[in-house]
Design an enzyme around this catalytic site. Structure first.
Site, PDB file in Angstrom:
ATOM      1  N   GLY A  88       0.778  -1.046  -0.165  1.00 55.22           N
ATOM      2  CA  GLY A  88      -0.097   0.040  -0.072  1.00 55.22           C
ATOM      3  C   GLY A  88       0.879   1.206   0.082  1.00 55.22           C
ATOM      4  O   GLY A  88       2.058   1.409  -0.380  1.00 55.22           O
TER       5      GLY A  88
ATOM      6  N   THR B  99       3.046   4.476   0.986  1.00 51.25           N
ATOM      7  CA  THR B  99       4.185   4.530   1.717  1.00 51.25           C
ATOM      8  C   THR B  99       3.900   5.015   3.305  1.00 51.25           C
ATOM      9  O   THR B  99       4.332   4.643   4.283  1.00 51.25           O
ATOM     10  CB  THR B  99       5.374   5.476   1.174  1.00 51.25           C
ATOM     11  OG1 THR B  99       5.693   4.762  -0.053  1.00 51.25           O
ATOM     12  CG2 THR B  99       6.575   5.430   1.996  1.00 51.25           C
TER      13      THR B  99
ATOM     14  N   GLY C  69       2.437   2.213   5.111  1.00 50.86           N
ATOM     15  CA  GLY C  69       3.433   1.393   5.515  1.00 50.86           C
ATOM     16  C   GLY C  69       4.167   1.837   7.073  1.00 50.86           C
ATOM     17  O   GLY C  69       4.643   1.004   7.717  1.00 50.86           O
TER      18      GLY C  69
ATOM     19  N   CYS D 143       2.004   0.050  -8.853  1.00 47.27           N
ATOM     20  CA  CYS D 143       3.114   0.521  -7.729  1.00 47.27           C
ATOM     21  C   CYS D 143       4.542   0.586  -8.714  1.00 47.27           C
ATOM     22  O   CYS D 143       5.201   1.627  -8.323  1.00 47.27           O
ATOM     23  CB  CYS D 143       3.159  -0.406  -6.619  1.00 47.27           C
ATOM     24  SG  CYS D 143       3.337  -2.167  -7.138  1.00 47.27           S
TER      25      CYS D 143
ATOM     26  N   GLU E 258       4.098  10.187  -6.191  1.00 47.40           N
ATOM     27  CA  GLU E 258       3.527   8.967  -6.867  1.00 47.40           C
ATOM     28  C   GLU E 258       2.181   9.605  -7.203  1.00 47.40           C
ATOM     29  O   GLU E 258       1.426   9.890  -6.361  1.00 47.40           O
ATOM     30  CB  GLU E 258       3.469   7.911  -5.949  1.00 47.40           C
ATOM     31  CG  GLU E 258       2.915   6.639  -6.860  1.00 47.40           C
ATOM     32  CD  GLU E 258       2.832   5.405  -5.832  1.00 47.40           C
ATOM     33  OE1 GLU E 258       2.605   5.614  -4.696  1.00 47.40           O
ATOM     34  OE2 GLU E 258       3.142   4.452  -6.525  1.00 47.40           O
TER      35      GLU E 258
HETATM   36  P1  NAD Z   1      -3.454   2.396   1.520  1.00 49.57           P
HETATM   37  O1  NAD Z   1      -2.000   2.384   2.177  1.00 49.57           O
HETATM   38  O2  NAD Z   1      -4.354   3.482   1.613  1.00 49.57           O
HETATM   39  O3  NAD Z   1      -4.156   0.882   1.694  1.00 49.57           O
HETATM   40  C1  NAD Z   1      -3.645  -0.151   1.423  1.00 49.57           C
HETATM   41  C2  NAD Z   1      -4.302  -1.155   2.456  1.00 49.57           C
HETATM   42  O4  NAD Z   1      -3.857  -0.531   3.766  1.00 49.57           O
HETATM   43  C3  NAD Z   1      -5.841  -1.325   2.314  1.00 49.57           C
HETATM   44  O5  NAD Z   1      -6.365  -2.503   2.715  1.00 49.57           O
HETATM   45  C4  NAD Z   1      -6.235  -0.221   3.537  1.00 49.57           C
HETATM   46  O6  NAD Z   1      -7.446  -0.538   3.980  1.00 49.57           O
HETATM   47  C5  NAD Z   1      -5.080  -0.831   4.639  1.00 49.57           C
HETATM   48  N1  NAD Z   1      -4.833   0.198   5.558  1.00 49.57           N
HETATM   49  C6  NAD Z   1      -5.169   1.983   5.649  1.00 49.57           C
HETATM   50  N2  NAD Z   1      -4.803   2.432   6.460  1.00 49.57           N
HETATM   51  C7  NAD Z   1      -4.348   1.691   7.441  1.00 49.57           C
HETATM   52  C8  NAD Z   1      -3.963   1.724   8.590  1.00 49.57           C
HETATM   53  N3  NAD Z   1      -3.812   2.609   9.562  1.00 49.57           N
HETATM   54  N4  NAD Z   1      -3.569   0.373   9.314  1.00 49.57           N
HETATM   55  C9  NAD Z   1      -3.589  -0.731   8.579  1.00 49.57           C
HETATM   56  N5  NAD Z   1      -3.872  -0.708   7.260  1.00 49.57           N
HETATM   57  C10 NAD Z   1      -4.496   0.135   6.750  1.00 49.57           C
HETATM   58  O7  NAD Z   1      -2.800   2.352   0.031  1.00 49.57           O
HETATM   59  P2  NAD Z   1      -3.916   2.269  -1.264  1.00 49.57           P
HETATM   60  O8  NAD Z   1      -4.405   3.462  -1.760  1.00 49.57           O
HETATM   61  O9  NAD Z   1      -5.059   1.372  -1.132  1.00 49.57           O
HETATM   62  O10 NAD Z   1      -2.849   1.599  -2.357  1.00 49.57           O
HETATM   63  C11 NAD Z   1      -2.010   2.482  -3.267  1.00 49.57           C
HETATM   64  C12 NAD Z   1      -0.575   2.421  -2.902  1.00 49.57           C
HETATM   65  O11 NAD Z   1      -0.091   1.225  -2.807  1.00 49.57           O
HETATM   66  C13 NAD Z   1       0.136   3.313  -3.831  1.00 49.57           C
HETATM   67  O12 NAD Z   1       1.110   4.112  -3.002  1.00 49.57           O
HETATM   68  C14 NAD Z   1       1.150   2.245  -4.655  1.00 49.57           C
HETATM   69  O13 NAD Z   1       2.066   2.313  -4.949  1.00 49.57           O
HETATM   70  C15 NAD Z   1       1.145   1.134  -3.569  1.00 49.57           C
HETATM   71  N6  NAD Z   1       1.365  -0.193  -3.997  1.00 49.57           N
HETATM   72  C16 NAD Z   1       2.621  -0.536  -3.900  1.00 49.57           C
HETATM   73  C17 NAD Z   1       2.799  -1.975  -4.588  1.00 49.57           C
HETATM   74  C18 NAD Z   1       4.165  -2.802  -4.253  1.00 49.57           C
HETATM   75  O14 NAD Z   1       4.225  -3.898  -4.630  1.00 49.57           O
HETATM   76  N7  NAD Z   1       5.189  -1.997  -3.927  1.00 49.57           N
HETATM   77  C19 NAD Z   1       1.947  -2.934  -5.074  1.00 49.57           C
HETATM   78  C20 NAD Z   1       0.417  -2.111  -5.505  1.00 49.57           C
HETATM   79  C21 NAD Z   1       0.404  -0.971  -4.903  1.00 49.57           C
END
Ligand code: NAD
Length: 486
Positions: free
Chosen positions: A232, A234, A237, A288, A388
């Site tokens: 997800g 950064t 994360g 990503c 991004e």
């Molecule tokens: P996000 O971080 O908002 O959400 C990802 C997941 O985390 C979702 O299931 C969300 O519900 C959960 N989440 C949100 N807040 C949380 C918290 N406080 N604690 C625990 N979990 C939580 O990201 P997104 O908008 O869903 O995805 C887009 C991002 O993901 C982009 O930045 C993209 O680059 C990245 N991405 C990275 C890869 C990779 O392999 N490196 C692959 C796909 C997407």
């Protein structure tokens, strides 16, 4: 419960299909029509706790007792059944994400199935070593599961990124709690259904749906979860890493990217143009590893851009359910708005818009469609070169020589992937070594294989998904010392 119709879905805890405690629900929207297509439970901490208890009971019970080869057989069957139901699962993937059905049906569901079958083969080959030690002793290592694994997944490749986590976790003997993104929970629920169907013991694979702020946070804080595999944003994360400190969870993070796609003057220009467009426009740019920074040698830039713009203008958004569509809807309203905001920032900061730049209409007046967009004249300090966007927006930056190309390519806080286009084999390997990225593609872009690791350098995260490398993250090593003195 059926996944063939669009209706209220439940989440899977143990062998039970459940509502959230308190009965709260979340709407799932089709981004191509803006219609609500399903409701799912909006779980909270109590539900996470129930899922963790189910996963722990399976871990200590039937799953631990099952021979590794049988675990492998189940994983193989899961992949097989997923392919038998591929039409239906692909339809769900496209309905909640907006990606073209061709991508779901012919690329991503097959890749997810292949991932389960690849790790099926690993299940009975995870082994320790016999190690010579001092004295009269037999010493060896065992590779044991980490325990209960939470897979937190984003909305861009809902099932595929779930499989990258769940398949190695199960092959290594862990149990899992899947938390899909709130926008795209339908295929994770379908996976839970298929797992039960092929005979996984209840509790081995659980699916808890709901918002990141409640479900995600409850996962991070739960002492019964041993590892989090996260993909997800950064910033999310970083929060997970901080939040996991109190319970010292194992974590792997696959985060964002701003990947450079570098075209040298001696490249096959036709191939490089194709690679630059698929590099940014596959998956509507919500990838990503998208090649969102195009670095082109000044000597060929005019010719290259003419071809690139012509090709981009031929790509038009269409109904994602139409098998001829190659460019679907952005995943959500907020995502479309975010992309449009970045387009405005690009223009304000002086980048030159040469293709797209606006919302698209496929003739229905509805849906979160965007035109594939290309900016020329981007400088490395501009926002659209640094942040991004996570959408179909390409930022073109020129360079004068190889060293400048490498310096510009590496000038990012991210390091997920990169591409280089050249006919010179020495330059290709030279650049591949110099680029600070977890994946470097030479004369291609956006290709993956379950046997090859994928993951980030720098703030794109750590840990590797897919391949034998992922097994490291789902096992822990135990040393056994046996005194042999008579
Ligand atoms: P996000 O971080 O908002 O959400 C990802 C997941 O985390 C979702 O299931 C969300 O519900 C959960 N989440 C949100 N807040 C949380 C918290 N406080 N604690 C625990 N979990 C939580 O990201 P997104 O908008 O869903 O995805 C887009 C991002 O993901 C982009 O930045 C993209 O680059 C990245 N991405 C990275 C890869 C990779 O392999 N490196 C692959 C796909 C997407």
């Amino acid at each position: 419960m059926t996944t063939t119709g669009i209706d209220a879905r439940k989440m899977l805890i143990g062998s039970e299909w459940c509502e959230a405690e308190g009965g709260k629900t979340l709407d799932v929207v089709n981004p191509a029509t803006e219609e609500i297509i399903a409701t799912v439970p909006a779980a909270g901490p109590t539900d996470v706790d129930a899922a963790v208890r189910a996963a722990r009971a399976a871990l200590d019970g039937p799953w631990a007792a099952m021979p590794a080869r049988d675990r492998g057989r189940l994983l193989w069957k899961l992949g097989e059944r997923l392919m038998e139901r591929a039409d239906e699962v692909a339809r769900l993937e496209t309905l909640h994400n907006g990606k073209p059905i061709t991508e779901s049906r012919h690329i991503e569901i097959p890749m997810a199935a292949e991932c389960f079958q690849y790790y099926a083969g690993w299940a009975d080959k995870i082994q320790g070593a016999t190690i010579p030690v001092k004295g009269n002793a037999l010493a060896y290592t065992l590779r044991e599961p980490v325990g209960v694994v939470a897979a937190i997944v984003p909305w861009n490749f809902p099932l595929l990124l779930t499989s990258w986590k769940v398949a190695p976790a199960l092959a290594c003997g862990n149990t899992v709690v899947i938390k899909p993104a709130s926008q795209t929970p339908l295929t994770a629920i379908a996976l839970g259904e298929i797992a039960l169907e092929v005979g996984f013991p209840p509790g081995v694979l659980n699916v808890v749906t709901g918002p990141g702020a409640s479900v995600g946070q409850a996962i991070v804080e739960h002492p019964g979860i041993d590892k989090i595999a996260f993909t997800g944003d950064t910033s999310t994360g970083k929060g997970i890493m901080r939040g996991s400190a109190d319970t010292l969870k194992h974590i792997t993070l696959e985060l964002g990217g701003k990947s450079p796609n570098v075209v040298l003057a001696d490249a096959d220009l036709e191939a490089a143009v194709r690679g630059a467009t698929t590099g940014i426009f596959y998956g509507k740019g919500e990838v990503c590893a998208a090649g969102s920074r195009l670095l082109v040698d000044r000597a060929i830039k005019d010719e290259f851009m003419t071809k690139l713009v012509a090709r981009t203008k031929k790509m038009v958004a269409g109904d994602p359910m139409d098998p001829r569509t190659r460019f679907g809807a952005q995943s959500s309203k907020s995502q479309l708005e975010r992309v449009l905001r970045y387009v405005e920032i690009g223009k304000t900061e002086g980048a030159v818009l040469v293709a797209g730049g606006s919302r698209a209409d496929i003739g229905t007046g509805r849906g979160y469609f965007m035109q594939p967009t290309v900016f020329d004249g981007v400088t490395p300090d501009m926002t659209i070169a640094r942040e991004e966007i996570f959408g179909p927006v390409l930022a073109t930056i020129e360079f004068g020589d190889l060293d400048e190309a490498i310096a510009r390519a590496n000038d990012s806080m991210y390091g997920l992937a990169a591409g280089v286009w050249t006919r010179d084999i020495k330059k290709a390997h030279y650049v591949a070594r110099k680029l600070k990225a977890g994946t470097v593609w030479v004369n291609t872009y956006n290709v993956y294989d379950t046997a090859l690791p994928f993951g980030g350098y720098k703030q794109s995260g750590f840990g590797r998904e897919m391949s034998a490398y992922a097994l490291e993250h789902y096992t822990q090593v135990k040393s056994v010392w046996v005194d042999l003195n008579m």
